[in-house]
Design a protein around this motif. Sequence first.
Motif, PDB file in Angstrom:
ATOM      1  N   HIS A 317      46.670  35.837  28.547  1.00 47.58           N
ATOM      2  CA  HIS A 317      47.385  36.039  29.501  1.00 47.58           C
ATOM      3  C   HIS A 317      48.744  36.690  29.217  1.00 47.58           C
ATOM      4  O   HIS A 317      49.434  37.220  29.930  1.00 47.58           O
ATOM      5  CB  HIS A 317      47.713  34.702  30.308  1.00 47.58           C
ATOM      6  CG  HIS A 317      48.459  34.479  31.598  1.00 47.58           C
ATOM      7  ND1 HIS A 317      47.911  35.658  32.730  1.00 47.58           N
ATOM      8  CD2 HIS A 317      49.419  33.988  31.872  1.00 47.58           C
ATOM      9  CE1 HIS A 317      48.774  35.438  33.773  1.00 47.58           C
ATOM     10  NE2 HIS A 317      49.800  34.562  33.127  1.00 47.58           N
ATOM     11  N   LYS A 320      48.390  40.308  28.951  1.00 49.17           N
ATOM     12  CA  LYS A 320      48.710  41.056  30.077  1.00 49.17           C
ATOM     13  C   LYS A 320      50.041  40.903  30.450  1.00 49.17           C
ATOM     14  O   LYS A 320      50.570  41.958  31.145  1.00 49.17           O
ATOM     15  CB  LYS A 320      47.911  40.270  31.126  1.00 49.17           C
ATOM     16  CG  LYS A 320      46.264  40.462  30.974  1.00 49.17           C
ATOM     17  CD  LYS A 320      45.643  39.816  32.341  1.00 49.17           C
ATOM     18  CE  LYS A 320      44.138  40.071  32.128  1.00 49.17           C
ATOM     19  NZ  LYS A 320      43.550  39.499  33.241  1.00 49.17           N
ATOM     20  N   CYS A 321      50.959  40.005  30.279  1.00 51.05           N
ATOM     21  CA  CYS A 321      52.357  40.055  30.768  1.00 51.05           C
ATOM     22  C   CYS A 321      53.135  41.100  30.022  1.00 51.05           C
ATOM     23  O   CYS A 321      54.097  41.890  30.401  1.00 51.05           O
ATOM     24  CB  CYS A 321      53.242  38.759  30.265  1.00 51.05           C
ATOM     25  SG  CYS A 321      52.306  37.294  31.084  1.00 51.05           S
ATOM     26  N   GLU A 324      51.802  45.032  31.058  1.00 51.19           N
ATOM     27  CA  GLU A 324      52.364  45.028  32.489  1.00 51.19           C
ATOM     28  C   GLU A 324      54.060  44.958  32.747  1.00 51.19           C
ATOM     29  O   GLU A 324      54.482  45.166  33.479  1.00 51.19           O
ATOM     30  CB  GLU A 324      51.555  44.189  33.404  1.00 51.19           C
ATOM     31  CG  GLU A 324      50.114  44.403  33.429  1.00 51.19           C
ATOM     32  CD  GLU A 324      49.485  43.586  34.705  1.00 51.19           C
ATOM     33  OE1 GLU A 324      50.206  43.431  35.652  1.00 51.19           O
ATOM     34  OE2 GLU A 324      48.278  43.556  34.500  1.00 51.19           O
ATOM     35  N   ASN A 326      55.490  42.076  32.977  1.00 49.83           N
ATOM     36  CA  ASN A 326      55.645  41.461  33.973  1.00 49.83           C
ATOM     37  C   ASN A 326      55.834  39.679  33.521  1.00 49.83           C
ATOM     38  O   ASN A 326      55.048  39.251  33.220  1.00 49.83           O
ATOM     39  CB  ASN A 326      54.529  41.292  35.191  1.00 49.83           C
ATOM     40  CG  ASN A 326      54.896  40.780  36.329  1.00 49.83           C
ATOM     41  OD1 ASN A 326      55.681  39.917  36.511  1.00 49.83           O
ATOM     42  ND2 ASN A 326      54.081  41.101  37.506  1.00 49.83           N
ATOM     43  N   GLU A 330      55.673  34.067  39.229  1.00 51.22           N
ATOM     44  CA  GLU A 330      54.461  34.355  40.072  1.00 51.22           C
ATOM     45  C   GLU A 330      53.404  34.780  39.162  1.00 51.22           C
ATOM     46  O   GLU A 330      52.323  34.263  39.383  1.00 51.22           O
ATOM     47  CB  GLU A 330      54.714  35.323  41.431  1.00 51.22           C
ATOM     48  CG  GLU A 330      53.364  35.602  42.029  1.00 51.22           C
ATOM     49  CD  GLU A 330      53.696  36.396  43.055  1.00 51.22           C
ATOM     50  OE1 GLU A 330      52.544  36.881  43.914  1.00 51.22           O
ATOM     51  OE2 GLU A 330      54.923  37.052  43.238  1.00 51.22           O
ATOM     52  N   PHE A 331      53.652  35.686  38.396  1.00 49.88           N
ATOM     53  CA  PHE A 331      52.700  36.517  37.578  1.00 49.88           C
ATOM     54  C   PHE A 331      52.136  35.493  36.373  1.00 49.88           C
ATOM     55  O   PHE A 331      50.959  34.981  36.165  1.00 49.88           O
ATOM     56  CB  PHE A 331      53.108  37.663  36.866  1.00 49.88           C
ATOM     57  CG  PHE A 331      51.888  38.519  36.269  1.00 49.88           C
ATOM     58  CD1 PHE A 331      51.077  39.140  36.910  1.00 49.88           C
ATOM     59  CD2 PHE A 331      52.148  38.461  34.552  1.00 49.88           C
ATOM     60  CE1 PHE A 331      50.014  39.849  36.084  1.00 49.88           C
ATOM     61  CE2 PHE A 331      50.847  38.979  34.010  1.00 49.88           C
ATOM     62  CZ  PHE A 331      49.908  39.699  34.804  1.00 49.88           C
ATOM     63  N   THR A 334      49.710  32.422  37.354  1.00 52.16           N
ATOM     64  CA  THR A 334      48.392  32.569  37.404  1.00 52.16           C
ATOM     65  C   THR A 334      47.696  31.952  36.218  1.00 52.16           C
ATOM     66  O   THR A 334      46.454  31.824  36.595  1.00 52.16           O
ATOM     67  CB  THR A 334      47.969  33.969  37.613  1.00 52.16           C
ATOM     68  OG1 THR A 334      48.390  34.888  36.570  1.00 52.16           O
ATOM     69  CG2 THR A 334      48.440  34.968  38.811  1.00 52.16           C
TER      70      THR A 334
END
Length: 395
Positions: A317, A320-321, A324, A326, A330-331, A334
């Motif tokens: 995870h 991915k942060c 992106e 992000n 919120e992201f 998840t």
Amino acid sequence: MDSPDDCDVAIAGAGPAGLACALTLKGRGLKIKIFDKKAFPRSKPCGGELGIRAINTLRKLSFNNKKLLDGFDNKNPIYGFQINTLKHNNYSFLLDLQKNDVQPMGYTVNRQEFDFYLLQNLLDDPFIEFYPQTSVLKTLKNEGNIELITEKNFHKTSILIDATGVKHIRDKSVRNSWAFAISSFVKDLQIEEHQQNILQFYFTSYIFPGYFWIFPLQEGLANVGLYVPITYYKASLLQLRHYFFELIQSHSILAGQFQSASLASSLQGGWLPLGYPKGSYSEGRILKVGDAARLVDPLAGEGIGNALLSGHLAGLHILKCFEENNFSDEFLSTYNHIIANIFEKEFKSRHRIVKYLSKHPKTFDRCFHQLSNNRDFRKFIFKIFLSSQYSSKLL
């Protein structure tokens, strides 16, 4: 990063969960700092059993054609388990070693050696730093980072992994739904040759649905201990040490095995935060893994597999942060759904099983009698709790 003390990811706690996260992030160019309050290698009270989930996760953590689990030599393969029920009936469930390609259903390890091995597989990366004997005393949440205060320094990180275990869980009232375990290493235990590669579980009315375990290790040692779900245990925890010695001296089977045995380490205890539905696994830029996320299996009390998997998932995870760019709440949140989708249905069903068995101990005996005598039923149960890979290779 604004200064040498800044990092992309900080990991507080160098147990299997925190180290699995770091192994997932290794080689991705992220600056990672790992903090642990202990000097390594350090002792750790734990049964030390690596089950199917742990094995599968360790395979995912392998890199550069290096199989992580294969590189750890001091592991004892497990090919079955033995249950001694409340009525002192013995049932053994073993893999048929005469069949082709029979793989162990698990391994037993010394946590001191295993955790140190995982750590050593990280420190060849110049982007990873390890800070032993360094506790994270305080965290400050800012809009764009988290500030960490240790005894010696001040650090900033984009994301913090909380792998600190149970001691930093502030709400002590939740311990009423946890379990407690005490364990020690034992030498000169009298067990038969075939028992060197099976797990032994002894159930008694005093701690039921908890149990006494014997997990054989290499070099003539065994890990032994008591697993006690607190919800169903009405006596004082102070009595467990006395009961441990009483059991190995008076139990009809254990007394013989422990006749010439002696403790090779002190008897240590610790809390096990049993997993439960509707857990909270993240707080903004802080992701919880392992015991800090309360992910111990409510049925068996095993935590290493869930710790390794949660650390791996947290690492994925985080990647991915960064990919992106992000880091919004919120992201990041998840991650809660990822953990919940994998564990919470499992936790709920296993809590129900334990609750039912606690009220119907006779059913527990009947169940293992059926397992022992009905091959199809045995395959069905093993398929649920292990996998079809093993259910088809039982004796």
